[in-house]
Design a protein around this motif. Structure first.
Motif, PDB file in Angstrom:
ATOM      1  N   LYS A  46      -3.287  -9.317  -4.618  1.00 12.32           N
ATOM      2  CA  LYS A  46      -3.976  -8.035  -4.625  1.00 12.32           C
ATOM      3  C   LYS A  46      -3.156  -7.020  -5.415  1.00 12.32           C
ATOM      4  N   ALA A  47      -3.827  -6.027  -5.960  1.00 10.09           N
ATOM      5  CA  ALA A  47      -3.121  -4.979  -6.691  1.00 10.09           C
ATOM      6  C   ALA A  47      -2.238  -4.205  -5.715  1.00 10.09           C
ATOM      7  N   PRO A  48      -1.006  -3.862  -6.101  1.00 12.81           N
ATOM      8  CA  PRO A  48      -0.152  -3.072  -5.206  1.00 12.81           C
ATOM      9  C   PRO A  48      -0.746  -1.684  -4.977  1.00 12.81           C
ATOM     10  N   GLU A  49      -0.424  -1.089  -3.850  1.00 13.28           N
ATOM     11  CA  GLU A  49      -0.985   0.216  -3.505  1.00 13.28           C
ATOM     12  C   GLU A  49      -0.550   1.304  -4.480  1.00 13.28           C
ATOM     13  N   ASN A  97      -4.817 -10.865   2.908  1.00 16.43           N
ATOM     14  CA  ASN A  97      -3.774  -9.868   3.194  1.00 16.43           C
ATOM     15  C   ASN A  97      -2.434 -10.470   3.608  1.00 16.43           C
ATOM     16  N   SER A  98      -2.312 -11.798   3.596  1.00 20.14           N
ATOM     17  CA  SER A  98      -1.038 -12.414   3.960  1.00 20.14           C
ATOM     18  C   SER A  98      -0.047 -12.289   2.810  1.00 20.14           C
ATOM     19  N   THR A  99       1.246 -12.432   3.135  1.00 17.08           N
ATOM     20  CA  THR A  99       2.307 -12.361   2.127  1.00 17.08           C
ATOM     21  C   THR A  99       3.139 -13.647   2.194  1.00 17.08           C
ATOM     22  N   LEU A 135       6.283 -10.491  -1.503  1.00 16.98           N
ATOM     23  CA  LEU A 135       5.987  -9.311  -0.692  1.00 16.98           C
ATOM     24  C   LEU A 135       4.612  -8.717  -1.007  1.00 16.98           C
ATOM     25  N   ARG A 136       3.887  -9.347  -1.925  1.00 16.07           N
ATOM     26  CA  ARG A 136       2.573  -8.846  -2.344  1.00 16.07           C
ATOM     27  C   ARG A 136       1.479  -9.464  -1.461  1.00 16.07           C
ATOM     28  N   CYS A 195       5.977   0.458  -4.509  1.00  9.69           N
ATOM     29  CA  CYS A 195       5.904  -0.159  -3.180  1.00  9.69           C
ATOM     30  C   CYS A 195       6.426  -1.596  -3.283  1.00  9.69           C
ATOM     31  N   LEU A 196       6.827  -2.136  -2.133  1.00  4.37           N
ATOM     32  CA  LEU A 196       7.325  -3.504  -2.115  1.00  4.37           C
ATOM     33  C   LEU A 196       6.206  -4.455  -2.528  1.00  4.37           C
ATOM     34  N   GLY A 197       6.551  -5.402  -3.373  1.00  5.19           N
ATOM     35  CA  GLY A 197       5.558  -6.349  -3.858  1.00  5.19           C
ATOM     36  C   GLY A 197       5.161  -6.106  -5.304  1.00  5.19           C
TER      37      GLY A 197
END
Length: 240
Positions: free
Chosen positions: A206-209, A89-91, A221-222, A213-215
């Motif tokens: 990870k797939a963006p929400e 979960n880190s960016t 930012l992902r 969204c940012l990333g």
């Protein structure tokens, strides 16, 4: 003593990298921070501040020179090893941030070995890497990808690679794809000798929400999956 807070933050980050023996990252921070301090000193009127800045500049320049020599020695002896642990979960881990410092005019070809450049988002990751290589490596002439075929959508995979090959040709970069059924290792080999080994390959984001969204576009930012990145150097890189 009040000195530029931006320079302080960058240099502190450099010291953190230095402590963790992530020397090439430390060098980037030291060089960026030093440039800010030098520019500040040139425009400073207070003699006390100038003296203080001069001392700090010399201090960090000396450390930067020591690191340069250390990295050079480790490269010559084949002992260079830098490791980055990406937490779940880190960016802040785009391809440019992770290894952009190694992409320069010395890179004439790149070999990417990754068995999972097959689905749409995986091929898009490879496209992002190709964009970074073209922008950063002024003498780049060849990109070679070794991957596996996608039996479910082989036609799409071939189509995407063909389109990318045609586009890279416009930049005088030859794109070669080779397939292997037994490929397991994941690594990026630069002709300059740097080898970047990413545990999950290129597909550690990870797939963006959602699509707004940012990333979605800026991978710094992902959020990421947990993985380990090992960076080594070899004077005898694999020839294709």
């Amino acid at each position: 003593m009040n000195i530029d807070s931006t320079a302080v933050n960058i240099l502190k980050r450099g010291v953190e990298f230095d402590t963790k023996k992530r020397y090439t990252e430390a060098l980037v921070c030291y060089q960026e921070g030093l440039q800010i301090l030098v520019d500040r000193m040139k425009g400073e009127c207070d003699d006390d501040v100038k003296k203080y800045l001069k001392v700090k500049i010399e201090e960090y320049m000396d450390r930067a020179e020591i690191i340069k020599k250390l990295v050079l020695k480790q490269k010559e002896t084949g002992q260079f090893h830098e490791q980055v642990r990406i937490e779940n979960n880190s960016t802040g881990h785009s391809y440019k941030t992770l290894f952009g410092r190694f992409l320069d005019k010395d890179v004439q070809y790149v070999i990417v070995e990754d068995p999972y450049i097959r689905s749409f988002h995986q091929c898009q990751n490879f496209l992002r890497l190709s964009e970074l290589l073209v922008k950063s490596c002024s003498n780049l002439r060849r990109i070679e990808l070794v991957t596996t075929k996608d039996n479910k959508s082989e036609g799409d995979q071939t189509k995407w690679f063909t389109e990318l090959r045609n586009d890279l040709a416009r930049y005088e970069v030859h794109f070669i794809v080779n397939y292997s059924d037994t490929l397991h290792d994941r690594q990026i080999i630069l002709s300059s000798g740097w080898i970047i080994k990413i545990g999950r390959g290129l597909d550690f984001f990870k797939a963006p929400e959602n699509k707004f969204c940012l990333g979605v576009y800026d991978l710094d930012l992902r959020q990421c999956h947990e993985t380990v990145v090992d960076i080594v150097h070899s004077k005898h890189v694999k020839q294709s």
